[in-house]
Design an enzyme around this catalytic site. Structure first.
Site, PDB file in Angstrom:
ATOM      1  CD  GLN A  65      41.071 -24.228  71.462  1.00 24.84           C
ATOM      2  OE1 GLN A  65      40.421 -23.206  71.625  1.00 24.84           O
ATOM      3  NE2 GLN A  65      40.643 -25.214  70.722  1.00 24.84           N
ATOM      4  CG  PHE A  66      47.548 -27.731  73.665  1.00 20.09           C
ATOM      5  CD1 PHE A  66      47.948 -28.792  72.871  1.00 20.09           C
ATOM      6  CD2 PHE A  66      46.614 -27.953  74.662  1.00 20.09           C
ATOM      7  CE1 PHE A  66      47.431 -30.061  73.071  1.00 20.09           C
ATOM      8  CE2 PHE A  66      46.095 -29.207  74.872  1.00 20.09           C
ATOM      9  CZ  PHE A  66      46.496 -30.267  74.078  1.00 20.09           C
ATOM     10  CB  THR A  67      43.840 -28.049  70.193  1.00 19.36           C
ATOM     11  OG1 THR A  67      42.865 -27.042  70.447  1.00 19.36           O
ATOM     12  CG2 THR A  67      43.891 -29.038  71.354  1.00 19.36           C
TER      13      THR A  67
END
Length: 149
Positions: free
Chosen positions: A78-80
């Protein structure tokens, strides 16, 4: 590197209406990789994750690890987790690792976890994933490599 660790009684990840990963009791882990992360950092994060004692013992104290409860892992990239919201109303993700590098780190983390935990499920890197979980507690821990190094 950031891990959001959620103690769950069950969790699953679906991509294009197909369940691609599913666990019972254990941890759902959202994994964020930054541009400066290394395998050395990943090793320390995995060690901390796998040894984290956040399951209740017979006295109700959080003294038990994944191994103590035969826990499972569901690992989701999850890059967020590296969203920067300082300016304006639209987050910037410039601190997140580039996709190729982040995917390599994600695969490395999965491999390291598989050496320590019998059941390791996963999402699909870069896919639009739907996550379902039953958070136990709720019990959620943020593990940031900047705080454990």
């Amino acid at each position: 590197m950031r891990f959001v660790i959620q103690r769950v009684t069950e969790a699953s990840v679906t991509v294009e209406n197909k369940v691609v990963g599913q666990i019972g009791k254990g941890f759902l882990v959202l994994i964020g990789v930054s541009e400066t992360d290394t395998k050395e950092i990943a090793d320390k994060m995995v060690k901390k994750l796998c040894n984290m004692r956040i399951f209740d013992d017979e006295k109700g104290k959080t003294n038990l690890s994944l191994a103590d409860v035969d826990g499972q892992l569901l690992l989701i990239s999850q890059f967020t987790l590296y969203a920067d919201c300082k300016k304006g109303n639209r987050p910037s993700f410039t601190k997140a690792g580039a996709p190729d590098m982040a995917n390599e780190m994600y695969e490395y983390i999965i491999k390291q976890c598989q050496e320590k935990v019998p059941v390791v499920e996963r999402g699909i890197f870069g896919a639009d994933m739907k996550i379902q979980l039953l958070n136990d507690g709720p019990f959620t821990v943020l593990l940031d490599s900047n705080e454990i190094m």
